[in-house]
Design a protein around this motif. Structure first.
Motif, PDB file in Angstrom:
ATOM      1  N   MET A  15       0.842  -1.200   0.000  1.00 45.42           N
ATOM      2  CA  MET A  15       0.000   0.000   0.000  1.00 45.42           C
ATOM      3  C   MET A  15       0.881   1.256   0.000  1.00 45.42           C
ATOM      4  O   MET A  15       0.611   2.221  -0.720  1.00 45.42           O
ATOM      5  CB  MET A  15      -0.907  -0.038   1.237  1.00 45.42           C
ATOM      6  N   LYS A  16       1.976   1.229   0.760  1.00 43.12           N
ATOM      7  CA  LYS A  16       2.886   2.376   0.803  1.00 43.12           C
ATOM      8  C   LYS A  16       3.597   2.565  -0.541  1.00 43.12           C
ATOM      9  O   LYS A  16       3.764   3.694  -1.020  1.00 43.12           O
ATOM     10  CB  LYS A  16       3.914   2.179   1.926  1.00 43.12           C
ATOM     11  N   PHE A  17       4.002   1.455  -1.161  1.00 42.90           N
ATOM     12  CA  PHE A  17       4.648   1.559  -2.477  1.00 42.90           C
ATOM     13  C   PHE A  17       3.678   2.161  -3.493  1.00 42.90           C
ATOM     14  O   PHE A  17       4.051   3.042  -4.275  1.00 42.90           O
ATOM     15  CB  PHE A  17       5.126   0.183  -2.957  1.00 42.90           C
ATOM     16  N   ASN A  18       2.452   1.674  -3.483  1.00 43.75           N
ATOM     17  CA  ASN A  18       1.479   2.174  -4.464  1.00 43.75           C
ATOM     18  C   ASN A  18       1.196   3.662  -4.258  1.00 43.75           C
ATOM     19  O   ASN A  18       1.045   4.419  -5.216  1.00 43.75           O
ATOM     20  CB  ASN A  18       0.185   1.359  -4.399  1.00 43.75           C
ATOM     21  N   ARG A  19       1.136   4.080  -3.003  1.00 41.39           N
ATOM     22  CA  ARG A  19       0.924   5.502  -2.712  1.00 41.39           C
ATOM     23  C   ARG A  19       2.107   6.321  -3.235  1.00 41.39           C
ATOM     24  O   ARG A  19       1.929   7.373  -3.859  1.00 41.39           O
ATOM     25  CB  ARG A  19       0.777   5.691  -1.199  1.00 41.39           C
TER      26      ARG A  19
END
Ligand SMILES: [Zn+2]
Ligand SMILES: [Zn+2]
Length: 459
Positions: free
Chosen positions: A292-296
């Motif tokens: 989720m952090k990578f996608n953000r």
């Protein structure tokens, strides 16, 4: 080693040359996941010549045609069902001096597949099944290496496969229904002093295809009219790299993107850049959280450059958690074969990933490493230098493990199965969990004023 153990090992020994010839043949015919037709045909012919009846993944009326097959050996006495697996696929590694059409067995799966033939030969010898109960499934599985993501997505869209990894695909097809426990031995380069190495498990992984979209224009005359997708991608990866210090050590997070390049010329501002990556982690929860952090971060970089980014996440391999009782039995067999000082089973996690993890998510499983190669695995310097150790030791130890599990009314196998606590109660529950990793998003949506909405999560 008692007399019975000597006999079962002799059952493989008498076919030594045929087994080692298979290792060389398979090395010379490397093909990547879901295209392993040559190895598949070669092994089908060998297994059928031995009188085995095969269930073939290319002849299943309910599903698309892919390589791989299994056959069942029934001792005729009740007991648990053991599945022993060998993998068929090679790597896309054109720089290896012995690559064939750009592919090489730089993960040693040729040894596993040759080993499966060894088991098939040994189990046909007189007395091989004496004193055993239960059933044994010998399974040749395609597509362990999670590569060529665009090709696999194409197969998925055509309905040939549902999952990128061969084992989850086989699970989806029902080829593991009724199986109680699973075993696999993988080749490694372990040096001169060690013959077997086992870990408590492996990292899980999921796969990502990240597509940045910009706008082309003249790179010298009119860069102000373009949006550079390559720069947006680089910024996105920089942001992902800057997240690394937020990872928790216990999660074993890995993010290792490759830039797949642009379809463009040097005097044009690139309007597309494709990135492939995994997110690895020691638990599904950690993979989901860090992804989720990578996608953000990837979405934020697109916004910073006025570009767009398409995120395509797919389930990869479940974190592999070995059954410790099964592991201890395997370690005992290794020690019996080569001596204690040539065996190491540390209680640590290996940060690589395997779709054997998906099998271990629903049943007791054990995968460990067998020496006989040299050079870095997945590297251009990898060779099978000692097939005697890489293949024959693997065959011998798998015969011993089968014996230990399934002799004495399957006492050991029954105890492992009865006391095992799987991560998921069923194959269906496992698929329900990993299917939630599937994501397809245009992550930055602009309005007519140029304001943007970010959308990078499911649900
Ligand atoms: Zn590999
Ligand atoms: Zn491998």
């Amino acid at each position: 080693m008692n007399e019975r153990h000597q006999l079962i090992i002799k059952n493989a020994e008498i076919h030594r040359q045929e087994i080692l010839d298979a290792e060389r043949w398979l090395w010379r015919h490397p093909q990547t996941g879901y295209t392993e037709w040559e190895a598949n045909a070669y092994l089908i012919e060998k297994f059928e010549a031995l009188g085995y009846e095969l269930v073939r993944a290319d002849m299943d009326p309910e599903f698309g045609k892919i390589p791989g097959f299994y056959t069942d050996i029934d001792t005729g006495k009740p007991g648990p069902f053991l599945c022993i697996m060998g993998e068929l696929d090679a790597l896309d590694i054109a720089g290896h001096p012995e690559s064939v059409n750009g592919m090489t067995h730089c993960c040693g799966h040729n040894c596993q597949a040759a080993g499966m033939l060894g088991l098939a030969l040994a189990f046909k010898e007189p007395g091989a099944l004496d004193g055993l109960s239960g059933k044994i499934r010998l399974m040749l599985v395609p597509a362990e290496e999670m590569i060529q993501l665009a090709f696999r997505e194409g197969l998925r869209e055509k309905g040939v496969i549902s999952y990128f990894g061969g084992k989850p695909e086989f699970m989806h097809r029902g080829y593991f229904d009724g199986i109680d426990l699973a075993l696999m031995v993988h080749t490694e380069s372990l040096g001169k002093d060690l013959d077997f190495l086992g870990f408590s498990g492996h990292n899980g992984c999921m796969s990502k295809v990240i597509t940045y979209e910009g706008k082309s224009s003249h790179a010298g005359g009119a860069p102000h009219l373009g949006i550079n997708a390559q720069y947006a991608a680089m910024l996105g990866l920089q942001a992902c790299n800057d997240l690394r210090e937020t990872f928790l050590e216990k999660d074993f997070t890995r993010f290792h993107p490759i830039l797949k390049g642009v379809n463009c010329a040097v005097n044009i501002i690139p309007d597309e850049m494709v990135i492939e990556s995994y997110v690895r982690g020691s638990s599904l929860e950690a993979m989901v959280r860090e992804n989720m952090k990578f996608n953000r971060a990837l979405a934020g970089a697109a916004l910073a450059m006025g570009a767009r980014v398409r995120l395509s996440d797919r389930p990869g391999y479940a974190p592999e958690v070995h059954d410790m009782q099964f592991s201890a039995l395997c370690e005992e067999a290794c020690c019996e074969l080569v001596g204690k000082d040539r065996v190491s089973f540390p209680d640590t996690l290996h940060p690589a990933s395997s779709d054997f993890g998906d099998v271990c998510a629903v049943m007791p499983g054990m995968q460990f490493y067998c020496a006989g190669a040299e050079g870095a695995i997945h590297g251009t310097g990898w060779y099978i230098t000692e097939p005697e150790r890489a293949v024959m030791n693997a065959v011998r130890v798998q015969l011993l493990i089968t014996e230990k599990l399934m002799s004495n009314g399957c006492a050991a196998a029954k105890k492992i199965v009865a006391e095992h606590k799987p991560l998921f109660p069923s194959i269906a529950a496992y698929f329900e969990a990993v299917n939630r990793l599937m994501l397809d998003k245009d992550a930055v949506i602009y309005d007519e004023k140029g304001n943007a909405r970010i959308d990078f999560q499911n649900g």
